[in-house]
Motif scaffolding. Structure first.
Motif, PDB file in Angstrom:
ATOM      1  N   PHE A  33      -5.533   0.198   2.285  1.00 30.34           N
ATOM      2  CA  PHE A  33      -4.193   0.602   2.695  1.00 30.34           C
ATOM      3  C   PHE A  33      -4.261   1.954   3.399  1.00 30.34           C
ATOM      4  O   PHE A  33      -5.012   2.840   2.991  1.00 30.34           O
ATOM      5  CB  PHE A  33      -3.278   0.750   1.463  1.00 30.34           C
ATOM      6  N   TYR A  35      -1.592   5.031   4.227  1.00 29.50           N
ATOM      7  CA  TYR A  35      -0.273   5.585   3.953  1.00 29.50           C
ATOM      8  C   TYR A  35      -0.122   6.908   4.687  1.00 29.50           C
ATOM      9  O   TYR A  35      -1.088   7.599   4.982  1.00 29.50           O
ATOM     10  CB  TYR A  35      -0.101   5.874   2.447  1.00 29.50           C
ATOM     11  N   GLN A  37       2.259  10.522   4.170  1.00 34.08           N
ATOM     12  CA  GLN A  37       3.152  11.222   3.244  1.00 34.08           C
ATOM     13  C   GLN A  37       3.731  12.458   3.902  1.00 34.08           C
ATOM     14  O   GLN A  37       3.008  13.302   4.432  1.00 34.08           O
ATOM     15  CB  GLN A  37       2.410  11.620   1.965  1.00 34.08           C
ATOM     16  N   ARG A  41      10.027  11.839   4.098  1.00 37.42           N
ATOM     17  CA  ARG A  41       9.995  10.379   3.963  1.00 37.42           C
ATOM     18  C   ARG A  41       9.148   9.891   2.796  1.00 37.42           C
ATOM     19  O   ARG A  41       9.068   8.670   2.571  1.00 37.42           O
ATOM     20  CB  ARG A  41       9.514   9.770   5.267  1.00 37.42           C
ATOM     21  N   GLY A  42       8.508  10.813   2.094  1.00 39.19           N
ATOM     22  CA  GLY A  42       7.697  10.397   0.963  1.00 39.19           C
ATOM     23  C   GLY A  42       6.446   9.675   1.415  1.00 39.19           C
ATOM     24  O   GLY A  42       5.912   9.926   2.488  1.00 39.19           O
ATOM     25  N   LEU A  43       5.988   8.723   0.596  1.00 35.65           N
ATOM     26  CA  LEU A  43       4.761   7.983   0.850  1.00 35.65           C
ATOM     27  C   LEU A  43       5.136   6.658   1.525  1.00 35.65           C
ATOM     28  O   LEU A  43       5.783   5.813   0.931  1.00 35.65           O
ATOM     29  CB  LEU A  43       4.048   7.736  -0.473  1.00 35.65           C
ATOM     30  N   LEU A  45       3.871   3.194   3.607  1.00 37.25           N
ATOM     31  CA  LEU A  45       2.758   2.305   3.939  1.00 37.25           C
ATOM     32  C   LEU A  45       2.760   2.035   5.440  1.00 37.25           C
ATOM     33  O   LEU A  45       3.773   1.608   5.997  1.00 37.25           O
ATOM     34  CB  LEU A  45       2.884   0.990   3.175  1.00 37.25           C
ATOM     35  N   TYR A  48      -1.990  -2.539   5.966  1.00 33.69           N
ATOM     36  CA  TYR A  48      -3.022  -2.837   4.994  1.00 33.69           C
ATOM     37  C   TYR A  48      -3.858  -4.029   5.419  1.00 33.69           C
ATOM     38  O   TYR A  48      -3.405  -4.887   6.186  1.00 33.69           O
ATOM     39  CB  TYR A  48      -2.458  -3.003   3.582  1.00 33.69           C
ATOM     40  N   PHE A  91      -3.157   9.106   3.858  1.00 24.68           N
ATOM     41  CA  PHE A  91      -4.002   8.654   2.757  1.00 24.68           C
ATOM     42  C   PHE A  91      -4.525   7.252   3.020  1.00 24.68           C
ATOM     43  O   PHE A  91      -3.821   6.392   3.548  1.00 24.68           O
ATOM     44  CB  PHE A  91      -3.208   8.621   1.441  1.00 24.68           C
ATOM     45  N   PHE A 105      -6.721   6.098  -4.454  1.00 24.99           N
ATOM     46  CA  PHE A 105      -6.484   6.872  -3.251  1.00 24.99           C
ATOM     47  C   PHE A 105      -7.618   7.840  -2.958  1.00 24.99           C
ATOM     48  O   PHE A 105      -8.254   8.370  -3.876  1.00 24.99           O
ATOM     49  CB  PHE A 105      -5.189   7.689  -3.399  1.00 24.99           C
ATOM     50  N   GLY A 106      -7.814   8.097  -1.656  1.00 28.47           N
ATOM     51  CA  GLY A 106      -8.659   9.186  -1.235  1.00 28.47           C
ATOM     52  C   GLY A 106      -7.906  10.503  -1.335  1.00 28.47           C
ATOM     53  O   GLY A 106      -6.744  10.541  -1.756  1.00 28.47           O
TER      54      GLY A 106
ATOM     55  N   TYR B  35       1.717   6.913 -11.025  1.00 26.99           N
ATOM     56  CA  TYR B  35       0.661   7.775 -10.519  1.00 26.99           C
ATOM     57  C   TYR B  35       1.086   9.232 -10.706  1.00 26.99           C
ATOM     58  O   TYR B  35       2.278   9.554 -10.721  1.00 26.99           O
ATOM     59  CB  TYR B  35       0.441   7.551  -9.012  1.00 26.99           C
ATOM     60  N   GLY B  42      -4.888  13.198  -3.612  1.00 23.07           N
ATOM     61  CA  GLY B  42      -4.209  11.915  -3.537  1.00 23.07           C
ATOM     62  C   GLY B  42      -3.639  11.517  -4.892  1.00 23.07           C
ATOM     63  O   GLY B  42      -4.022  12.064  -5.926  1.00 23.07           O
ATOM     64  N   PRO B  43      -2.708  10.566  -4.901  1.00 25.75           N
ATOM     65  CA  PRO B  43      -2.168  10.079  -6.182  1.00 25.75           C
ATOM     66  C   PRO B  43      -3.277   9.470  -7.038  1.00 25.75           C
ATOM     67  O   PRO B  43      -4.169   8.796  -6.524  1.00 25.75           O
ATOM     68  CB  PRO B  43      -1.157   9.011  -5.745  1.00 25.75           C
ATOM     69  N   VAL B  44      -3.177   9.705  -8.346  1.00 23.21           N
ATOM     70  CA  VAL B  44      -4.152   9.158  -9.294  1.00 23.21           C
ATOM     71  C   VAL B  44      -3.428   8.214 -10.228  1.00 23.21           C
ATOM     72  O   VAL B  44      -2.405   8.581 -10.822  1.00 23.21           O
ATOM     73  CB  VAL B  44      -4.837  10.290 -10.089  1.00 23.21           C
ATOM     74  N   LEU B  88       4.802   9.509  -9.367  1.00 16.09           N
ATOM     75  CA  LEU B  88       5.241   8.429  -8.477  1.00 16.09           C
ATOM     76  C   LEU B  88       5.175   7.094  -9.212  1.00 16.09           C
ATOM     77  O   LEU B  88       4.202   6.815  -9.914  1.00 16.09           O
ATOM     78  CB  LEU B  88       4.328   8.353  -7.258  1.00 16.09           C
ATOM     79  N   SER B  99       2.559  -2.576  -2.280  1.00 21.12           N
ATOM     80  CA  SER B  99       3.458  -1.978  -3.253  1.00 21.12           C
ATOM     81  C   SER B  99       4.432  -1.065  -2.537  1.00 21.12           C
ATOM     82  O   SER B  99       4.132  -0.520  -1.479  1.00 21.12           O
ATOM     83  CB  SER B  99       2.669  -1.142  -4.269  1.00 21.12           C
ATOM     84  N   PHE B 101       6.540   2.448  -2.994  1.00 19.18           N
ATOM     85  CA  PHE B 101       6.538   3.670  -3.791  1.00 19.18           C
ATOM     86  C   PHE B 101       7.928   4.294  -3.829  1.00 19.18           C
ATOM     87  O   PHE B 101       8.668   4.266  -2.836  1.00 19.18           O
ATOM     88  CB  PHE B 101       5.564   4.696  -3.196  1.00 19.18           C
ATOM     89  N   GLY B 102       8.272   4.873  -4.977  1.00 17.67           N
ATOM     90  CA  GLY B 102       9.442   5.709  -5.070  1.00 17.67           C
ATOM     91  C   GLY B 102       9.160   7.070  -4.443  1.00 17.67           C
ATOM     92  O   GLY B 102       8.019   7.368  -4.067  1.00 17.67           O
ATOM     93  N   ASP B 103      10.205   7.898  -4.352  1.00 18.55           N
ATOM     94  CA  ASP B 103      10.044   9.218  -3.747  1.00 18.55           C
ATOM     95  C   ASP B 103       9.439  10.245  -4.706  1.00 18.55           C
ATOM     96  O   ASP B 103       9.095  11.346  -4.292  1.00 18.55           O
ATOM     97  CB  ASP B 103      11.382   9.725  -3.217  1.00 18.55           C
TER      98      ASP B 103
END
Lengths: 114, 111
Positions: A33, A35, A37, A41-43, A45, A48, A91, A105-106, B35, B42-44, B88, B99, B101-103
């Motif tokens: 994937f 992404y 951020q 706008r947040g994260l 996609l 993918y 990401f 995630f990286g 996460y 990055g998110p974990v 998140l 998926s 994601f929420g904010d």
């Protein structure tokens, strides 16, 4: 395992230049994937792949964005030409087969277009 | 388009306090992930919940999936400064695919 590896970690470029972001997924993972951020706008996609095949690119904002996955261990996200509004953290994430949508995630690439 | 709403957006508390953050949607999910993301990283992945009503515990963190699989909560007991970060949630309609994601909820725990 080293985890998802992205390069570069930081990129500063001038408007109009081509930018290429790179990703090496975790070995054995069959989903990849991309992404973006931002604070506003947040994260989001972007695109993918499953088994190296693009499945959904509906999140790619414009034709200036393109992504490839030539093999199971490498993917690129290219922006040409870049614009200041493309500034964000990008990401890459990968997912192993037969799991419940979990992503790894990286560390991301922070892109600044001036 | 499925939408995940997280609340509160920001939360600042003192060390030792308890807190709950929420993730709500009108869509049914086959699974939901939580996460934590720290600055510059990055998110974990913390946890995945798949069964309606499921409760999972990870040390001082308790995750619950709603009975209808449309919402989830994360409760932290006796928060510590190390819990500071962006939390998140992400929901998937199927296990094969993307998926949403929420904010996120930005949590700050002050010593």
């Amino acid at each position: 395992d080293a985890g998802v590896i992205q390069s570069p970690r930081h990129e500063v470029t001038e408007m109009g230049q081509e930018v290429t972001l790179r990703c090496k997924p975790i070995s054995g993972h069959d989903y990849l994937f991309w992404y973006r951020q931002t604070m506003m706008r947040g994260l989001e996609l972007l695109i993918y792949f499953n088994n190296n095949v693009p499945i959904d690119d509906s999140g790619m904002p414009e034709d200036r964005f393109s992504a490839k996955m030539p093999n199971a261990s490498f993917s690129t996200l290219k922006i040409q030409p870049s614009e200041p509004r493309d500034s964000a953290v990008y990401f890459c994430a990968s997912r192993p087969p037969r799991t419940s949508a979990e992503a790894f995630f990286g560390q991301g690439t922070r892109l600044t277009v001036v | 388009t499925q939408l995940l709403e997280q609340s509160p957006q920001f939360l600042s508390i003192q060390e030792g306090e308890n807190l709950t953050v929420y993730c709500n949607s009108s869509s049914v999910f086959s699974s939901l992930q939580w996460y934590r993301q720290e600055p510059g990283e990055g998110p974990v992945l913390l946890v995945t919940v798949v069964t309606g009503g499921e409760v999972k515990k990870l040390k001082r963190l308790t995750f619950q999936f709603g009975d209808a699989r449309k919402d989830s909560s994360l409760h932290i007991t006796a928060a510590q400064p190390g819990d500071t970060g962006l939390y998140l949630c992400a929901g998937a309609r199927t296990n094969a695919g993307k998926s949403t994601f929420g904010d996120g909820t930005t949590l700050t725990v002050k010593p």
